[in-house]
Design a protein around this motif. Structure first.
Motif: not given
Length: 97
Positions: A48-49, A64, A66, A71
């Motif tokens: 991640f990301p 994007r 994460t 989330e």
């Protein structure tokens, strides 16, 4: 003769580390602007990301994601296909973050 791998076996690209002179993308909170969204490419979910190259309503953008709780999903500006593919390439090669 070996069979080619299934398209389900594709796990996505691994993003290169950001270069020292990498450009920062102006990320904004993801809003539901279209009822249909198509993910054209994605990076591997093992790190991640995670990024997704998306298209909706005739425009393209990069999301994007994460692994924070909850989330967090942000996205780039919506743009032409060519501009979004250029941004995608910059992100996966570490030239933008």
């Amino acid at each position: 003769m070996r069979r080619p791998p299934s398209h389900f076996a594709y796990h996505g690209l691994h993003v290169a580390a950001a270069h020292a002179q990498a450009v920062q993308v102006n990320w904004a909170r993801s809003l539901p602007r279209s009822d249909r969204l198509r993910i054209r490419e994605h990076t591997c979910a093992c790190t991640f990301p995670m990024f997704e190259l998306c298209t909706a309503a005739g425009l393209w953008f990069v999301r994007r994601l994460t692994n924070e709780a909850p989330e967090v999903i942000v996205e780039s500006a919506w743009m032409s296909a060519r501009a979004a593919r250029d941004l995608w390439l910059q992100i996966v090669t570490g030239q933008a973050w």
